[in-house]
Write a protein that holds these residues in place. Structure first.
Motif, PDB file in Angstrom:
ATOM      1  N   ARG A  48       0.817  -1.217   0.000  1.00 25.44           N
ATOM      2  CA  ARG A  48       0.000   0.000   0.000  1.00 25.44           C
ATOM      3  C   ARG A  48       0.850   1.266   0.000  1.00 25.44           C
ATOM      4  NH1 ARG A  48      -3.945  -2.012   4.845  1.00 25.44           N
ATOM      5  NH2 ARG A  48      -4.658  -3.939   3.829  1.00 25.44           N
ATOM      6  N   PHE A  49       2.120   1.144   0.322  1.00 28.09           N
ATOM      7  CA  PHE A  49       2.999   2.315   0.277  1.00 28.09           C
ATOM      8  C   PHE A  49       3.405   2.665  -1.161  1.00 28.09           C
ATOM      9  CE2 PHE A  49       3.482   1.110   4.722  1.00 28.09           C
ATOM     10  CZ  PHE A  49       3.475   2.347   5.351  1.00 28.09           C
ATOM     11  N   GLY A  50       3.105   1.777  -2.106  1.00 34.34           N
ATOM     12  CA  GLY A  50       3.344   2.084  -3.521  1.00 34.34           C
ATOM     13  C   GLY A  50       4.808   2.233  -3.901  1.00 34.34           C
ATOM     14  N   ILE A  51       5.713   1.681  -3.109  1.00 32.14           N
ATOM     15  CA  ILE A  51       7.148   1.857  -3.383  1.00 32.14           C
ATOM     16  C   ILE A  51       7.517   1.077  -4.644  1.00 32.14           C
ATOM     17  CG2 ILE A  51       9.481   1.520  -2.473  1.00 32.14           C
ATOM     18  CD1 ILE A  51       8.210   1.759   0.343  1.00 32.14           C
ATOM     19  N   GLY A  52       8.057   1.770  -5.598  1.00 33.62           N
ATOM     20  CA  GLY A  52       8.342   1.194  -6.916  1.00 33.62           C
ATOM     21  C   GLY A  52       7.452   1.823  -7.958  1.00 33.62           C
ATOM     22  N   ASN A  53       6.172   1.965  -7.632  1.00 32.28           N
ATOM     23  CA  ASN A  53       5.231   2.609  -8.561  1.00 32.28           C
ATOM     24  C   ASN A  53       5.301   4.124  -8.459  1.00 32.28           C
ATOM     25  OD1 ASN A  53       4.204   0.090  -9.388  1.00 32.28           O
ATOM     26  ND2 ASN A  53       2.837   0.024  -7.630  1.00 32.28           N
ATOM     27  N   GLU A  54       5.545   4.628  -7.235  1.00 33.70           N
ATOM     28  CA  GLU A  54       5.672   6.071  -7.035  1.00 33.70           C
ATOM     29  C   GLU A  54       7.120   6.499  -7.275  1.00 33.70           C
ATOM     30  OE1 GLU A  54       3.128   8.051  -6.330  1.00 33.70           O
ATOM     31  OE2 GLU A  54       1.654   6.448  -6.081  1.00 33.70           O
ATOM     32  N   THR A  55       7.314   7.751  -7.655  1.00 33.22           N
ATOM     33  CA  THR A  55       8.675   8.222  -7.875  1.00 33.22           C
ATOM     34  C   THR A  55       8.746   9.740  -7.737  1.00 33.22           C
ATOM     35  OG1 THR A  55      10.575   8.133  -9.353  1.00 33.22           O
ATOM     36  CG2 THR A  55       8.423   8.543 -10.371  1.00 33.22           C
ATOM     37  N   SER A  56       9.964  10.230  -7.787  1.00 34.24           N
ATOM     38  CA  SER A  56      10.195  11.670  -7.873  1.00 34.24           C
ATOM     39  C   SER A  56      10.970  11.929  -9.159  1.00 34.24           C
ATOM     40  CB  SER A  56      11.010  12.153  -6.664  1.00 34.24           C
ATOM     41  OG  SER A  56      12.333  11.639  -6.723  1.00 34.24           O
ATOM     42  N   ASN A  57      10.807  13.118  -9.702  1.00 38.86           N
ATOM     43  CA  ASN A  57      11.537  13.443 -10.933  1.00 38.86           C
ATOM     44  C   ASN A  57      13.034  13.318 -10.732  1.00 38.86           C
ATOM     45  OD1 ASN A  57       9.203  13.971 -12.368  1.00 38.86           O
ATOM     46  ND2 ASN A  57       9.166  16.138 -11.802  1.00 38.86           N
ATOM     47  N   LYS A  58      13.492  13.693  -9.546  1.00 36.89           N
ATOM     48  CA  LYS A  58      14.926  13.677  -9.272  1.00 36.89           C
ATOM     49  C   LYS A  58      15.476  12.255  -9.361  1.00 36.89           C
ATOM     50  CE  LYS A  58      18.343  15.922  -6.420  1.00 36.89           C
ATOM     51  NZ  LYS A  58      18.552  16.996  -5.432  1.00 36.89           N
ATOM     52  N   VAL A  59      14.798  11.310  -8.705  1.00 35.69           N
ATOM     53  CA  VAL A  59      15.269   9.927  -8.709  1.00 35.69           C
ATOM     54  C   VAL A  59      15.209   9.332 -10.111  1.00 35.69           C
ATOM     55  CG1 VAL A  59      14.689   7.587  -7.946  1.00 35.69           C
ATOM     56  CG2 VAL A  59      14.828   9.438  -6.279  1.00 35.69           C
ATOM     57  N   ASP A  60      14.110   9.563 -10.827  1.00 30.66           N
ATOM     58  CA  ASP A  60      14.002   8.991 -12.178  1.00 30.66           C
ATOM     59  C   ASP A  60      15.025   9.595 -13.133  1.00 30.66           C
ATOM     60  OD1 ASP A  60      12.097   7.199 -11.508  1.00 30.66           O
ATOM     61  OD2 ASP A  60      10.604   7.861 -12.956  1.00 30.66           O
ATOM     62  N   ASN A  61      15.327  10.867 -12.979  1.00 28.45           N
ATOM     63  CA  ASN A  61      16.376  11.478 -13.812  1.00 28.45           C
ATOM     64  C   ASN A  61      17.719  10.818 -13.562  1.00 28.45           C
ATOM     65  OD1 ASN A  61      14.719  13.289 -15.128  1.00 28.45           O
ATOM     66  ND2 ASN A  61      15.048  14.937 -13.653  1.00 28.45           N
ATOM     67  N   ILE A  62      17.995  10.501 -12.302  1.00 28.32           N
ATOM     68  CA  ILE A  62      19.251   9.821 -11.976  1.00 28.32           C
ATOM     69  C   ILE A  62      19.267   8.431 -12.589  1.00 28.32           C
ATOM     70  CG2 ILE A  62      20.632   8.843 -10.091  1.00 28.32           C
ATOM     71  CD1 ILE A  62      19.558  11.169  -8.334  1.00 28.32           C
ATOM     72  N   LEU A  63      18.169   7.692 -12.432  1.00 31.82           N
ATOM     73  CA  LEU A  63      18.109   6.315 -12.939  1.00 31.82           C
ATOM     74  C   LEU A  63      18.226   6.250 -14.457  1.00 31.82           C
ATOM     75  CD1 LEU A  63      15.244   4.854 -10.690  1.00 31.82           C
ATOM     76  CD2 LEU A  63      17.680   4.322 -10.561  1.00 31.82           C
ATOM     77  N   ILE A  64      17.595   7.186 -15.135  1.00 34.73           N
ATOM     78  CA  ILE A  64      17.533   7.109 -16.602  1.00 34.73           C
ATOM     79  C   ILE A  64      18.690   7.853 -17.270  1.00 34.73           C
ATOM     80  CG2 ILE A  64      16.125   7.694 -18.628  1.00 34.73           C
ATOM     81  CD1 ILE A  64      13.644   7.376 -16.756  1.00 34.73           C
ATOM     82  N   PHE A  65      18.996   9.068 -16.787  1.00 34.28           N
ATOM     83  CA  PHE A  65      19.983   9.905 -17.475  1.00 34.28           C
ATOM     84  C   PHE A  65      21.312  10.046 -16.725  1.00 34.28           C
ATOM     85  CE2 PHE A  65      15.681  11.677 -18.368  1.00 34.28           C
ATOM     86  CZ  PHE A  65      15.593  11.307 -19.710  1.00 34.28           C
ATOM     87  N   GLY A  66      21.396   9.444 -15.530  1.00 35.81           N
ATOM     88  CA  GLY A  66      22.562   9.671 -14.673  1.00 35.81           C
ATOM     89  C   GLY A  66      23.887   9.288 -15.280  1.00 35.81           C
ATOM     90  N   ASN A  67      23.900   8.300 -16.145  1.00 34.90           N
ATOM     91  CA  ASN A  67      25.162   7.832 -16.725  1.00 34.90           C
ATOM     92  C   ASN A  67      25.740   8.821 -17.726  1.00 34.90           C
ATOM     93  OD1 ASN A  67      27.141   5.729 -16.785  1.00 34.90           O
ATOM     94  ND2 ASN A  67      26.399   5.169 -18.828  1.00 34.90           N
ATOM     95  N   ASP A  68      24.873   9.643 -18.339  1.00 34.15           N
ATOM     96  CA  ASP A  68      25.321  10.570 -19.390  1.00 34.15           C
ATOM     97  C   ASP A  68      25.314  12.032 -18.964  1.00 34.15           C
ATOM     98  OD1 ASP A  68      25.563   8.432 -21.224  1.00 34.15           O
ATOM     99  OD2 ASP A  68      23.414   8.507 -21.644  1.00 34.15           O
ATOM    100  N   ASP A  69      24.597  12.359 -17.913  1.00 35.75           N
ATOM    101  CA  ASP A  69      24.473  13.745 -17.470  1.00 35.75           C
ATOM    102  C   ASP A  69      25.602  14.093 -16.503  1.00 35.75           C
ATOM    103  OD1 ASP A  69      23.757  16.189 -16.304  1.00 35.75           O
ATOM    104  OD2 ASP A  69      21.611  15.775 -16.499  1.00 35.75           O
TER     105      ASP A  69
END
Length: 613
Positions: free
Chosen positions: A334-355
């Motif tokens: 019910r805490f939705g961990i995994g489904n919920e996110t923040s822009n900051k975390v997703d930017n790190i996960l997706i673009f962190g290697n190149d940014d």
């Protein structure tokens, strides 16, 4: 890999989400312990010393153990039996009622009240006689769920010796009384044992078990090639948190404490299931729980990432149906961990290697974990996703991103939690603040920070008036002129000062039971303060509304609860007005009322409208 090691892992699997008859849970575990000569997983029985002391005292009392399935009722009964001189062989003899001499008394142990046969119901009359002191030679230790207990006592309530006993026990249950002044009985509700308190005991009991010593013979234990390492051992090490921060453990304790604040109880059996699944979970093996013989195949197929402890904590190794049917996974889900996110975390996960701006933090929280973090599979899928050449579109990479959010919730170090907005990875963005700065602060004797109380008042004002006001130094009571449940209320009734002013104030306090409530005092001693029970969902709701969310968009139930609270406030305000009229009699040939107006800054004020007659 030794046979004994295999037996230990197989034994640990018994505690996990494997099919079994839950009514025989304790007996099944005990039989494995005795057959395989494996040391049991020993967890502190919280009330055991107190129970032993009672039965050995000069004036012992009968005891009732209540609680939900898995709280440890049978475990407590068996340990009392053994401590008082009973044998395990006697305990294992078929039959639900056991008898044991204690000095000049006889102790009757009823292992499960729901299993009593019809011809055994007379024992409840004997129990009634015992606690009424009519049979001082008899003592009882009874294990029962609350509902079963009352129902069983109801069946013998007409018996002259049992008359009134059901009402006495029911009163003790409702009022959470451990003892009764007039009857020789104690009642222990094992559901009151905090899961947040019990979890570290369960983790330590599992991690410190002697069975792990045999892992020293395993070739996969700490293989120099990280891709060849055993995921069971890896999960054990992560749960230990050898660096000393115990991040996984502390975050889990936080989640469980929040559940308890929301009146959701998880018994010790579910905690054992959770810890077993965290260490052994994998979706591609028998019963979804790893055995030693599964490890070579998992390593060969490069599916170790599916054994991630961070996925297993939510039961991701299980089917959705099984996950939802298991209390602990349903609750944590019910805490939705995994489904919920923040822009900051997703930017790190997706673009962190190149940014370049994200490279350092990406290295710290992703690349540093080659086993469950940015492994070869993640980096390959990440590259394909960014280049738009992923074979399955976005599905597989986004599933990996979801798993990484779960991992980050349990691995982001405490000093970076605020910067990375840790709790935005859950459904409840204000949960961390509520737990540390409100709930724990109050229970430690501190006050709630003023900005937090102001935000809650701002949320209440927005719901009460239906207007996007920024007023937060006073609580506004308003109506629509017809009823208090209207979505927009513009007829001003009263201001209640938040800061203490001539007996008016708004504050957050704790009840003796530990529950929090928001209290509004209307100054007159004869007018009782109005209280609103404050748990996580209401706190989140008020905070979200205060920051701009529409009242109906988060929780319809919360919205209606707040309107009901407003109605109680208006009722008490009406009582206060009547008392004021008695104190200061006035006669007038006009009537006035006040309309709420809101200025450019969002601050509410009132405009007087006078009606002559």
């Amino acid at each position: 890999m030794t046979t004994s090691h295999t037996e230990w892992i197989n034994f640990l699997r018994q505690y996990g989400p494997v099919p079994r008859n839950d009514n025989m849970y304790d007996e099944t575990i005990q039989r494995v312990v005795n057959k395989k000569k494996i040391k049991p997983i020993l967890i502190e029985a919280k009330y055991l010393p107190e129970l032993i002391e009672n039965f050995r005292s000069e004036q012992p009392k009968s005891v009732i153990l209540t609680g939900t399935a898995g709280d440890g009722k049978t475990y407590h009964c068996r340990e009392v039996w053994l401590e008082l001189g009973g044998t395990y062989e006697q305990w294992e003899v078929p039959g639900n009622i056991k008898m044991l001499p204690i000095g000049n008394k006889t102790l009757y142990v009823i292992k499960d009240l729901s299993e009593l046969e019809d011809h055994e119901r007379d024992h409840l009359v004997l129990f009634a006689q015992a606690i009424k002191q009519q049979r001082p030679d008899v003592l009882f230790l009874i294990a029962a769920n609350d509902g079963q207990l009352i129902e069983a006592l109801k069946q013998v309530n007409e018996h002259s010796d049992a008359l009134g006993i059901r009402e006495v026990i029911e009163e003790m249950l409702v009022d959470e009384q451990k003892e009764h002044a007039q009857y020789g009985v104690r009642l222990y509700n094992l559901s009151r044992i905090s899961a947040a308190w019990a979890l570290p005991q369960v983790i330590d009991a599992v991690l410190n078990h002697a069975g792990w010593q045999d892992c020293s013979q395993c070739q996969y234990r700490d293989h120099e090639d990280i891709r060849q390492r055993c995921p069971i051992w890896e999960n054990k090490k992560r749960l230990e948190d050898v660096d000393g921060t115990k991040t996984i453990r502390n975050r889990l304790v936080d989640l469980l404490e929040l559940c308890e604040i929301n009146s959701v109880h998880l018994p010790i059996r579910q905690l054992l299931l959770l810890v077993s699944n965290m260490i052994l979970g994998h979706p591609d093996v028998k019963d979804k729980l790893m055995r030693c013989q599964d490890i070579p195949d998992i390593i060969e197929k490069r599916t170790t990432v599916k054994a991630s402890i961070y996925r297993n904590v939510f039961g991701e190794n299980l089917t959705e149906r099984r996950r939802e049917a298991t209390d602990v996974f349903n609750t944590l889900g019910r805490f939705g961990i995994g489904n919920e996110t923040s822009n900051k975390v997703d930017n790190i996960l997706i673009f962190g290697n190149d940014d370049p701006e994200l490279k350092e933090i990406y290295q710290e929280i992703m690349l540093s974990d080659e086993y469950y973090g940015a492994d070869a599979t993640f980096r390959t899928q990440q590259k394909a996703y960014l280049e738009g050449v992923a074979e399955d579109g976005e599905t597989e990479f986004l599933a990996l991103v979801r798993s990484q959010r779960q991992r980050l919730f349990f691995s982001i170090p405490p000093e970076k939690a605020d910067d990375l907005k840790l709790w935005e990875l859950t459904t409840f963005q204000y949960a961390g603040e509520f737990l540390t700065k409100v709930y724990r602060a109050i229970h430690q004797g501190a006050k709630v920070p003023t900005p937090i109380l102001s935000r809650l008042v701002r949320g209440l004002n927005r719901i009460s008036t239906g207007l996007l006001t920024r007023t937060q130094d006073k609580l506004i009571l308003a109506t629509s002129g017809s009823h208090s449940q209207a979505k927009v209320s513009k007829i001003f009734e009263s201001f209640i000062s938040v800061m203490r002013d001539r007996g008016e104030f708004v504050q957050i306090k704790a009840e003796p039971s530990g529950k929090l409530y928001l209290e509004v005092s209307l100054s007159y001693p004869a007018v009782p303060a109005v209280k609103l029970h404050l748990q996580l969902i209401r706190y989140e709701f008020l905070s979200r509304v205060a920051e701009g969310a529409l009242p109906g968009s988060f929780s319809r139930e919360c919205y209606e609860d707040i309107l009901a609270f407003k109605s109680r406030l208006l009722k008490q305000l009406d009582t206060r007005k009547k008392l004021e009229e008695e104190d200061f009699e006035t006669n007038s040939d006009s009537m006035s009322f006040h309309m709420i107006k809101i200025n450019a800054e969002g601050v509410l004020d009132k405009k007087t409208v006078e009606v002559l007659f």
